[in-house]
Scaffold this active site. Structure first.
Site, PDB file in Angstrom:
ATOM      1  N   SER A  35       0.837  -1.203   0.000  1.00  0.00           N
ATOM      2  CA  SER A  35       0.000   0.000   0.000  1.00  0.00           C
ATOM      3  C   SER A  35       0.869   1.249   0.000  1.00  0.00           C
ATOM      4  O   SER A  35       2.048   1.204   0.354  1.00  0.00           O
ATOM      5  CB  SER A  35      -0.889   0.030   1.243  1.00  0.00           C
ATOM      6  OG  SER A  35      -0.130   0.397   2.384  1.00  0.00           O
ATOM      7  N   ASP A  36       0.292   2.373  -0.398  1.00  0.00           N
ATOM      8  CA  ASP A  36       0.922   3.666  -0.133  1.00  0.00           C
ATOM      9  C   ASP A  36       0.890   3.873   1.388  1.00  0.00           C
ATOM     10  O   ASP A  36       0.214   3.136   2.112  1.00  0.00           O
ATOM     11  CB  ASP A  36       0.164   4.779  -0.873  1.00  0.00           C
ATOM     12  CG  ASP A  36       1.038   6.015  -1.087  1.00  0.00           C
ATOM     13  OD1 ASP A  36       2.062   6.165  -0.397  1.00  0.00           O
ATOM     14  OD2 ASP A  36       0.691   6.831  -1.970  1.00  0.00           O
TER      15      ASP A  36
END
Length: 497
Positions: A168-169
């Site tokens: 994920s970011d």
């Protein structure tokens, strides 16, 4: 400790139109990261499309054109992974604004996703064989990217056969269980608590097979990483880095306008204006920021090439051949640009340089140091030459001086349209949306597709870029009529240069 070099972001690499240059940049980047004991280089590359010039991270993406982005960006992936590091392709997908970036729901047609916003990612995964993909903050059609089974399971892992790991970011996982179930393998920066995962396994909402699959994908990345395999590059190779960074700017700097004043030659006398001539923007703000010891600037490099007597800062001598002024605007992760104008200080410096040159009857050369296109209507007629170096990394000053004096021929072509004014842009009425929603109402009409279809004349079109050589194209011929061609046919284009 030693400070790293700094390489140009995607926008300048896009302007090279040269796969080999991008590949060598990936190699140089990886060698430096190896020496600093890194394994995965986040955003190698960022392939988000240039949808709107106000996007705060526009400079990180390659192009408004999915074909150009899909041709160049995989080369960065290959360069990075050839040196033994792990590439990371971001931000999947359609991460085209910073305004409300972590909550915004983007309404995008399937056709626009497949034709415009996804091809760059697909190429990096299928041709580039990138090992990690970063899921984005935004939602697409109601689903956050890290919790979007259509995006991660169906398209990325299913249609494209992606074997690596989805990370994920930073803070882009809003629901840990839903993210794992949707195909997001690693939450970043790290889970603050994992009680929810334990509870979900107990209740059956999360299957052990799902966790095993995520772990397997992470292990696949770990076993190819330098931490596992040993490092090849223990020291910075300054010469290799410099050659790559220099080549980037020589290939990517775009000569937008030239009425004959450039090249100035190596005996020229110049008056230099603009605070950025002494202090170039060499990297963007936010996670793109690099603290480097290797950066060159325009004024000192011109002094080196032409001699201290021939380069004067802040005034125009009677014997001067030209005035050189550097102006620009930086880009910022976390916020979009308020408009498409240069900052007030830069407008003042540009006006001052033009006035000083006019008073002595001298030509003016502007160097544009830009994270995004700017509105130049007030100045363009008063400028005799315009060289756009975008955000150039460490070699910006050096290559600019070499281009101005004629040692290097500028080779870049615009990877995005420079419109005359912000009101002319495709997403003007819908960027950045409101109340947490952003409607991509322009559909597939992004960049030149819009300007051509709508018949809106830009300041400088996509693909524009002059050189110091004069040449012309004529007699373009196709081997077969395009409307009649089938997918398996080969179309040959012949042109007289």
């Amino acid at each position: 400790g030693e400070r790293p070099g700094v390489f140009p972001p995607g926008m300048l690499l896009g302007a090279t139109w040269d796969p080999e240059t991008v590949r060598v940049t990936g190699q140089a980047l990886a060698r430096e990261c190896d020496a600093f004991k890194m394994d995965v280089i986040l955003g190698s590359p960022n392939v988000n499309i240039h949808r709107d010039p106000r996007n705060g991270r526009l400079f990180e993406g390659y192009s408004e054109d999915p074909c150009l982005a899909a041709t160049l960006a995989p080369e960065l992936v290959k360069g990075v992974q050839e040196e033994g590091l792990v590439a990371n392709i971001k931000h999947f997908a359609a991460n085209n604004q910073e305004t409300e970036r972590s909550g915004v729901n983007e309404i995008i047609s399937l056709r626009a996703l497949y034709e415009i916003y996804l091809p760059g990612f697909k190429a990096c995964v299928t041709e580039g064989k990138g090992m990690t993909v970063m899921s984005a903050y935004n939602s697409i059609n109601g689903k956050p990217c890290a919790q979007n089974p259509w995006l991660l399971q169906e398209v990325l892992k299913g249609e494209w056969g992606f074997e690596g790991a989805v990370t994920s970011d930073w803070g882009a996982v809003y629901d840990q269980v839903e993210a794992l179930n949707s195909g997001n393998d690693l939450e970043q920066p790290h889970p603050m608590r994992i009680d929810a995962l334990y509870d979900a396994v107990k209740s059956g909402a999360l299957k052990m097979e799902t966790i095993d699959e995520a772990v397997r994908r992470m292990l696949n990345v770990i076993v190819v990483s330098p931490s596992f395999n040993g490092r090849r590059h223990l020291h910075l190779d300054r010469a290799f880095s410099h050659a790559a960074g220099y080549r980037d700017v020589a290939e990517g700097a775009v000569l937008l306008k030239n009425n004959g004043v450039l090249p100035l030659g190596d005996k020229a006398r110049v008056g230099v204006f603009g605070s950025k001539s002494k202090d170039l923007i060499f990297c963007g703000q936010g996670s793109a920021e690099v603290v480097s010891s290797q950066v060159t600037h325009v004024y000192p490099e011109l002094v080196k090439k032409l001699g201290a007597d021939n380069v004067v800062f802040g005034q125009v001598q009677d014997g001067a051949d030209a005035v050189v002024v550097t102006v620009g605007v930086n880009g910022q992760e976390g916020s979009d640009q308020p408009d498409m104008f240069l900052p007030e200080q830069d407008r003042n410096e540009l006006a001052e340089a033009i006035a000083a040159a006019k008073a002595k009857g001298k030509p003016v050369v502007a160097i544009l140091n830009l994270a995004n296109p700017v509105d130049l209507r007030a100045y363009v007629d008063d400028l005799d030459a315009i060289l756009c170096i975008f955000i150039p990394g460490m070699c910006g000053g050096e290559v600019s001086a070499d281009i101005l004096t004629g040692a290097v021929n500028p080779s870049g072509k615009l990877p995005l349209t420079f419109p005359k004014r912000y009101e002319d842009t495709p997403a003007y009425l819908s960027f950045p949306g409101e109340s947490g929603e952003s409607w991509y109402s322009e559909g597939i009409f992004v960049g030149y597709r819009y300007y051509d279809t709508k018949d809106v004349e830009p300041l400088y079109p996509f693909g524009h870029g002059l050189s110091f050589t004069s040449f012309e194209f004529s007699d373009v011929r196709l081997s077969t009529e395009v409307w009649n061609a089938r997918e398996e046919d080969t179309l040959t284009v012949r042109v007289q240069v």
